[in-house]
Design a protein around this motif. Structure first.
Motif, PDB file in Angstrom:
ATOM      1  N   PRO A   1       6.934   6.425  -4.393  1.00 35.32           N
ATOM      2  CA  PRO A   1       7.539   5.943  -3.143  1.00 35.32           C
ATOM      3  C   PRO A   1       8.831   6.680  -2.809  1.00 35.32           C
ATOM      4  O   PRO A   1       9.704   6.838  -3.661  1.00 35.32           O
ATOM      5  N   GLY A   2       8.906   7.193  -1.562  1.00 36.87           N
ATOM      6  CA  GLY A   2      10.084   7.919  -1.116  1.00 36.87           C
ATOM      7  C   GLY A   2      10.060   9.398  -1.417  1.00 36.87           C
ATOM      8  O   GLY A   2      10.881  10.153  -0.890  1.00 36.87           O
TER       9      GLY A   2
ATOM     10  N   ASN B   1       5.551   9.872   0.911  1.00 33.44           N
ATOM     11  CA  ASN B   1       5.038   8.534   0.645  1.00 33.44           C
ATOM     12  C   ASN B   1       6.069   7.515   1.107  1.00 33.44           C
ATOM     13  O   ASN B   1       7.108   7.333   0.485  1.00 33.44           O
ATOM     14  N   THR B   2       5.783   6.851   2.234  1.00 31.11           N
ATOM     15  CA  THR B   2       6.711   5.844   2.765  1.00 31.11           C
ATOM     16  C   THR B   2       6.317   4.437   2.346  1.00 31.11           C
ATOM     17  O   THR B   2       6.893   3.465   2.837  1.00 31.11           O
ATOM     18  N   GLY B   3       5.332   4.322   1.444  1.00 30.04           N
ATOM     19  CA  GLY B   3       4.893   3.012   0.987  1.00 30.04           C
ATOM     20  C   GLY B   3       5.623   2.555  -0.255  1.00 30.04           C
ATOM     21  O   GLY B   3       6.651   3.115  -0.635  1.00 30.04           O
ATOM     22  N   ARG B   4       5.038   1.562  -0.921  1.00 35.36           N
ATOM     23  CA  ARG B   4       5.699   0.943  -2.078  1.00 35.36           C
ATOM     24  C   ARG B   4       4.940   1.147  -3.376  1.00 35.36           C
ATOM     25  O   ARG B   4       5.325   0.599  -4.416  1.00 35.36           O
TER      26      ARG B   4
ATOM     27  N   SER C   1       0.815  -1.210   0.000  1.00 34.48           N
ATOM     28  CA  SER C   1       0.000   0.000   0.000  1.00 34.48           C
ATOM     29  C   SER C   1       0.852   1.263   0.000  1.00 34.48           C
ATOM     30  O   SER C   1       1.930   1.300   0.591  1.00 34.48           O
ATOM     31  N   PRO C   2       0.367   2.346  -0.650  1.00 35.08           N
ATOM     32  CA  PRO C   2       0.992   3.660  -0.439  1.00 35.08           C
ATOM     33  C   PRO C   2       0.808   4.048   1.026  1.00 35.08           C
ATOM     34  O   PRO C   2      -0.169   3.642   1.656  1.00 35.08           O
ATOM     35  N   ARG C   3       1.727   4.847   1.582  1.00 33.05           N
ATOM     36  CA  ARG C   3       1.607   5.288   2.972  1.00 33.05           C
ATOM     37  C   ARG C   3       1.840   6.783   3.047  1.00 33.05           C
ATOM     38  O   ARG C   3       2.876   7.284   2.601  1.00 33.05           O
ATOM     39  N   LEU C   4       0.875   7.478   3.637  1.00 38.32           N
ATOM     40  CA  LEU C   4       0.964   8.924   3.781  1.00 38.32           C
ATOM     41  C   LEU C   4       1.567   9.252   5.142  1.00 38.32           C
ATOM     42  O   LEU C   4       0.975   8.943   6.179  1.00 38.32           O
TER      43      LEU C   4
END
Length: 261
Positions: free
Chosen positions: A199-200, A170-173, A141-144
């Motif tokens: 991501p990143g 965005n700390t997800g993948r 999942s994307p992570r906010l």
């Protein structure tokens, strides 16, 4: 006379060859996206990428969805040869249980193929489906991520518009997409520095606040995204809204009108 006719025919042939070659050419990474099973109430979002593999700029003047449940946004500036644009489709699954299959028509100034049709499909499951996410889906999942969840404007005059800026990462993948904001006062609109946050990557989220009510204000703003684990992020905007000086002067003049001379 014959030589002139031959020359005219030759020029027409060369012009036809040039116009046939000097064209934009849109190539999409995919024309159909399957969301699979999503929880009812999810704002399912997919970003279609399109590349101009022609030798002329391509403009997308309009993108239309087959129903009001799908909201498209797209690259407004010309897509230059070799560059990439995006068409983002957001499907609102609230109150729509069951399978869905929707089309998005992309219009362009490409004379060879002025229309491209993209598709999104999937199935809307129960509302509590989000609690049943598999570890694999959570990991992808994307992570906010955000540093602070509140912002104070200090003192504002009634009717004044102010901007709060938040840095989000965005700390997800998977790419992160901000899909909208909600507030009880309907006095906040948003803008992001990037339509898709890879991501990143870090982006700026702007919340534009209209100070419409007097007194101490604490507005809770819900940021909607395609983060499966935390799709609704709550931020708080604080302000002390006072009557503007211009309004006070107008009231004072209205209470003691000056006669015409």
């Amino acid at each position: 006379m014959r030589s002139k006719l031959f020359l005219l025919t030759l020029l027409c042939f060369i012009f036809a060859c040039y116009t046939a070659k000097a064209q934009g050419k849109l190539v999409f990474d995919t024309e159909t996206h399957d969301f699979g099973i999503i929880a009812e109430g999810t704002q399912a979002t997919h970003v279609f990428k399109v590349r101009n593999e022609g030798n002329e700029p391509v403009v997308l003047p309009s993108v239309q969805a087959s129903c009001g449940c799908t909201t498209p946004t797209w690259t407004k500036k010309p897509i230059m040869p070799g560059d990439t644009g995006t068409i983002t489709a957001v499907y609102n699954s609230a109150g729509r249980p069951g399978p869905f299959h929707k089309s998005i028509t992309v219009y362009s100034n490409n004379s060879v193929q002025p229309q491209h049709v993209l598709y999104i499909k999937g199935e809307v499951g129960p509302k509590d489906l989000i609690s049943e996410l598999t570890p694999e889906r959570k990991a992808l999942s994307p992570r906010l991520a955000i540093g602070s969840t509140s912002y104070s404007f200090g003192k504002l005059e009634k009717g004044q518009k102010a901007i709060a800026r938040f840095l989000i990462r965005n700390t997800g993948r998977q790419p992160l997409v901000i899909q909208g904001v909600k507030s009880a006062c309907n006095c906040v609109i948003y803008r992001t520095s990037k339509s898709e946050i890879k991501p990143g990557e870090v982006a700026t989220l702007e919340l534009r606040y209209n100070a419409a009510m007097l007194g101490e204000q604490n507005e809770v703003v819900t940021v909607l995204s395609n983060d499966l684990i935390m799709p609704n992020l709550r931020l708080t905007l604080k302000a002390k809204v006072v009557e503007g000086k211009a309004s006070k002067d107008m009231l004072r003049e209205g209470a003691q009108p000056t006669p015409f001379r």
